[in-house]
Design an enzyme around this catalytic site. Structure first.
Site, PDB file in Angstrom:
ATOM      1  N   ASP A 180      -5.507   3.056  -3.622  1.00  0.00           N
ATOM      2  CA  ASP A 180      -6.801   3.077  -2.932  1.00  0.00           C
ATOM      3  C   ASP A 180      -6.977   4.303  -2.041  1.00  0.00           C
ATOM      4  O   ASP A 180      -8.097   4.675  -1.713  1.00  0.00           O
ATOM      5  CB  ASP A 180      -7.072   1.769  -2.166  1.00  0.00           C
ATOM      6  CG  ASP A 180      -5.979   1.399  -1.199  1.00  0.00           C
ATOM      7  OD1 ASP A 180      -4.966   2.134  -1.121  1.00  0.00           O
ATOM      8  OD2 ASP A 180      -6.122   0.361  -0.512  1.00  0.00           O
ATOM      9  N   LYS A 212     -11.463   0.725  -0.999  1.00  0.00           N
ATOM     10  CA  LYS A 212     -11.497   2.168  -1.189  1.00  0.00           C
ATOM     11  C   LYS A 212     -10.838   2.485  -2.524  1.00  0.00           C
ATOM     12  O   LYS A 212     -10.116   1.649  -3.066  1.00  0.00           O
ATOM     13  CB  LYS A 212     -10.821   2.884  -0.029  1.00  0.00           C
ATOM     14  CG  LYS A 212      -9.424   2.409   0.305  1.00  0.00           C
ATOM     15  CD  LYS A 212      -8.991   3.069   1.597  1.00  0.00           C
ATOM     16  CE  LYS A 212      -7.627   2.605   2.057  1.00  0.00           C
ATOM     17  NZ  LYS A 212      -7.610   1.234   2.563  1.00  0.00           N
ATOM     18  N   SER A 231       0.808  -1.216   0.000  1.00  0.00           N
ATOM     19  CA  SER A 231       0.000   0.000   0.000  1.00  0.00           C
ATOM     20  C   SER A 231       0.844   1.270   0.000  1.00  0.00           C
ATOM     21  O   SER A 231       1.587   1.523  -0.929  1.00  0.00           O
ATOM     22  CB  SER A 231      -0.959  -0.041   1.182  1.00  0.00           C
ATOM     23  OG  SER A 231      -1.826   1.057   1.156  1.00  0.00           O
ATOM     24  N   HIS A 232       0.769   2.005   1.104  1.00  0.00           N
ATOM     25  CA  HIS A 232       1.429   3.314   1.198  1.00  0.00           C
ATOM     26  C   HIS A 232       2.815   3.211   1.815  1.00  0.00           C
ATOM     27  O   HIS A 232       3.461   4.227   2.042  1.00  0.00           O
ATOM     28  CB  HIS A 232       0.555   4.227   2.046  1.00  0.00           C
ATOM     29  CG  HIS A 232       0.137   3.553   3.316  1.00  0.00           C
ATOM     30  ND1 HIS A 232      -0.864   2.605   3.343  1.00  0.00           N
ATOM     31  CD2 HIS A 232       0.611   3.637   4.560  1.00  0.00           C
ATOM     32  CE1 HIS A 232      -0.991   2.150   4.580  1.00  0.00           C
ATOM     33  NE2 HIS A 232      -0.113   2.752   5.342  1.00  0.00           N
TER      34      HIS A 232
HETATM   35  C1  G6P Z   1      -5.338   0.194   5.539  1.00  0.00           C
HETATM   36  C2  G6P Z   1      -6.746  -0.236   5.457  1.00  0.00           C
HETATM   37  C3  G6P Z   1      -7.647   0.865   5.929  1.00  0.00           C
HETATM   38  C4  G6P Z   1      -7.281   1.280   7.304  1.00  0.00           C
HETATM   39  C5  G6P Z   1      -5.829   1.576   7.414  1.00  0.00           C
HETATM   40  C6  G6P Z   1      -5.488   1.705   8.870  1.00  0.00           C
HETATM   41  O1  G6P Z   1      -5.124   1.264   4.675  1.00  0.00           O
HETATM   42  O2  G6P Z   1      -7.083  -0.597   4.141  1.00  0.00           O
HETATM   43  O3  G6P Z   1      -8.961   0.433   5.856  1.00  0.00           O
HETATM   44  O4  G6P Z   1      -7.982   2.425   7.705  1.00  0.00           O
HETATM   45  O5  G6P Z   1      -5.067   0.552   6.860  1.00  0.00           O
HETATM   46  O6  G6P Z   1      -4.161   1.724   9.027  1.00  0.00           O
HETATM   47  P1  G6P Z   1      -3.516   1.715  10.471  1.00  0.00           P
HETATM   48  O7  G6P Z   1      -2.068   1.879  10.171  1.00  0.00           O
HETATM   49  O8  G6P Z   1      -4.102   2.903  11.190  1.00  0.00           O
HETATM   50  O9  G6P Z   1      -3.900   0.413  11.116  1.00  0.00           O
HETATM   51 ZN    ZN Z   2      -3.278   1.593  -0.244  1.00  0.00          ZN
END
Ligand code: G6P
Ligand code: ZN
Length: 564
Positions: free
Chosen positions: A294, A391, A118-119
């Site tokens: 996303d 998302k 992801s990020h």
């Molecule tokens: C991912 C999930 C999101 C969630 C996020 C929370 O991006 O897809 O649905 O809100 O993680 O991340 P965290 O680092 O706060 O657990």
């Molecule tokens: Zn992502």
């Protein structure tokens, strides 16, 4: 390559810690590179499908990060040996997370494997991830990820057809006889299905008219930053080919294995490039997306920041600008628990049901599948709808442009009008990244014990002349209204009588150490306060939050790593 091959069984050993987190198994690349490590996890995912596995079709693709292509190669060989009938693979191994969800749903496959962290940053010294999405197109729920984890704990071997290889850079369909049965590999254009879906949801002609301008309106200038992640090919096709913007409006649009060294998370800290360009530039609208496409961040002129919680509320109030919702109607709204409660006010006014769920997109999926939910979002820069089960960053951007095209106002005016109608939920999140895990756990225990003290409810907490009376303090738990499944310990909450909230959570997506998140949400409807700076308005509550948690004492940090 011969078109008939045989599979074989490879002895392996159990690897500890293959427990998928909020969004799959996410670790440093070098962890995945250990001998058999990736193969084991892929085998466990496939085995978790049980009777569904033989003859199944699965989608495979990822955000283009380092080790992605190699992993696609492994998945092809392991799927072939495990009697999967067909793989649909994005060209070059590229599929955004929303595109995977789209393709799973469109072709009714048994699921998909998304190769992304992801990020999180990418490259040989950064992170990789493998995530399984189910046949509804959404992230696997807990009972599935638990099953995968249980399998990893006892796995002694995996099946592989080592001679099955395909050039995934070329769009083509290949059939190979594996152990006497046909195995089909479809390498598909990464963008087509997603683009088609977007064109069915939005009115591209009205967005195009906005962007191009007319005799009476100047062109609406946009700047879209893909952060060197997966969305590059998608935004080129959508914004340049379909909506006619010029190349200079699209930046960082070639997916890079290390995201060009960027931390591909669209927020005010990590998307500084977009923020600065918006501050100095002539743009009316800016958007950035994370590595796998996303997440989204939306900015107005001069980098006017739309918080994700406000973004959700504004879209909720204006869904009639989007053809999809005219067709489907608006079934309900939802937000994750820590997300600012701005959307709740839209729900109350429009008499539409609102759901609060724990952090994690998977919790929205059940509600969508049961037809309860149309639009949802999270403070963590996630916005989306029941058009897929993830998302969707580009969707959020197109949704905003649809609203702007219909209201014919600037981003800032839209927000101001929204606050004037509904009042404003000021929101901020403080992140403390890479903290000592033990210290972070101790801090959470300390906070929980404070919340449990007799007399905490009803107590008055004062800072800088503001007094907040505690209405409730708990560790948030959730019962899914559809299937009754429960999730507990989802974040420590302090709710105040005036509707303000403080929430503490440990991140479930980090890959090293602990990340502490402190969320602050406070409602104001005094017209004089509406345009104030959120940090200024929330300062007293932030101080209260830091005092209760003793964060400085436990963690030794004076300032957060990121403020959103
Ligand atoms: C991912 C999930 C999101 C969630 C996020 C929370 O991006 O897809 O649905 O809100 O993680 O991340 P965290 O680092 O706060 O657990
Ligand atoms: Zn992502």
């Amino acid at each position: 390559m011969s078109s008939a091959v045989a599979s074989k069984i490879i002895e392996t050993r159990v690897y500890e810690g293959q427990k998928p987190g909020t969004s799959g198994l996410r670790k440093a690349v070098r962890v995945f590179m250990q001998e058999h490590y990736t193969e084991n996890f892929v085998q466990a995912i496939l085995q978790s499908l049980g009777e569904q596995l033989p003859g199944s079709t699965l989608v495979v693709g990822g955000d283009g990060r380092y080790y992605g292509k190699e992993t696609v190669g492994k998945i092809i060989k392991i799927a072939a040996a495990n009697k999967v009938k067909k793989l649909i693979i994005g060209q070059n191994g590229i599929l955004s997370t929303p595109a995977v969800s789209t393709i799973i749903r469109k072709y009714k496959t048994q699921g998909g494997i998304v190769l992304t962290a992801s990020h999180n940053p990418g490259g040989p010294d950064a992170d990789f991830g493998i995530k399984f999405n189910c046949e509804n197109g959404g992230p696997a729920p807990d009972h599935v990820t638990n099953k995968i984890y249980e399998i990893t704990k006892v796995l002694k071997s995996y099946k592989i057809a080592p001679d099955v290889t395909v050039d995934i850079d070329k769009i083509q369909s290949t059939t190979i006889q594996v152990d006497g049965s046909p195995f089909i590999i479809d390498v598909v254009d990464s963008v087509n299905d997603y683009l088609e879906h977007m064109k069915n949801i939005f009115d591209f002609s009205s967005i195009k008219a906005l962007l191009q301008g007319s005799n009476s309106n100047p062109p609406f200038k946009i700047l879209i930053n893909a952060m060197n992640g997966v969305t590059g090919p998608y935004i080129k096709r959508i914004f340049i080919n379909e909506l006619g913007v010029d190349n200079s409006s699209i930046v960082n649009a070639i997916p890079l294995e290390d995201f060009g060294g960027l931390h591909p998370d669209p927020n005010l800290t990590y998307a500084k490039g977009l923020v600065n360009a918006m501050k100095d530039g002539p743009y009316d609208f800016g958007a950035a997306f994370d590595g796998d496409g996303d997440r989204n961040m939306i900015l107005g002129k001069k980098a006017f920041f739309v918080t994700p919680s406000d973004s959700l509320a504004v879209l909720a109030a204006n869904l009639n600008s989007i053809p999809y919702f005219k067709k489907t109607g608006v079934k309900g709204y939802a937000r994750s628990m820590p997300t600012g409660a701005a959307v709740d006010r839209v729900a109350a006014k429009n008499d539409i049901k609102i759901y609060e769920v724990p952090t994690g997109w998977k919790y929205f999926g059940n509600l969508m599948d049961a037809g309860h939910l149309s639009l949802c979002g999270e403070e963590s820069f996630g916005t989306g709808s029941d058009h897929i089960r993830e998302k969707d960053g580009i969707w959020a951007c197109l949704a905003w442009l649809s609203v702007i095209a219909s209201l014919k106002k600037s981003v800032e005016e839209i927000l101001l009008n929204h606050w004037q109608t509904y009042g404003r939920n000021f929101f901020t999140r403080y992140d403390y990244e890479n903290c000592d895990s033990e210290a972070a756990n101790k801090m959470m225990q300390h906070i929980e014990s404070e919340l449990e003290k007799p007399g905490f409810v009803g107590s008055k907490l004062t800072s800088e002349g503001k007094t907040y009376i505690v209405k409730l303090g708990d560790n948030y738990s959730y019962t899914d209204p559809v299937d009754g499944s429960q999730a507990s310990k989802q974040g420590l909450r302090i709710l105040f009588q005036d509707g303000s909230r403080i929430i503490y959570r440990l991140s479930g997506t980090g890959s090293s150490g602990a990340t502490i998140r402190v969320y602050i949400d406070s409602y104001e409807n005094d017209p004089a306060s509406l345009t104030k700076d959120a940090q200024e308005v929330l300062k007293p509550l932030v101080t209260v939050a830091l005092e209760i948690s003793k964060l400085r004492e436990f963690i030794g940090r004076d300032a957060p790593t990121v403020i959103t």
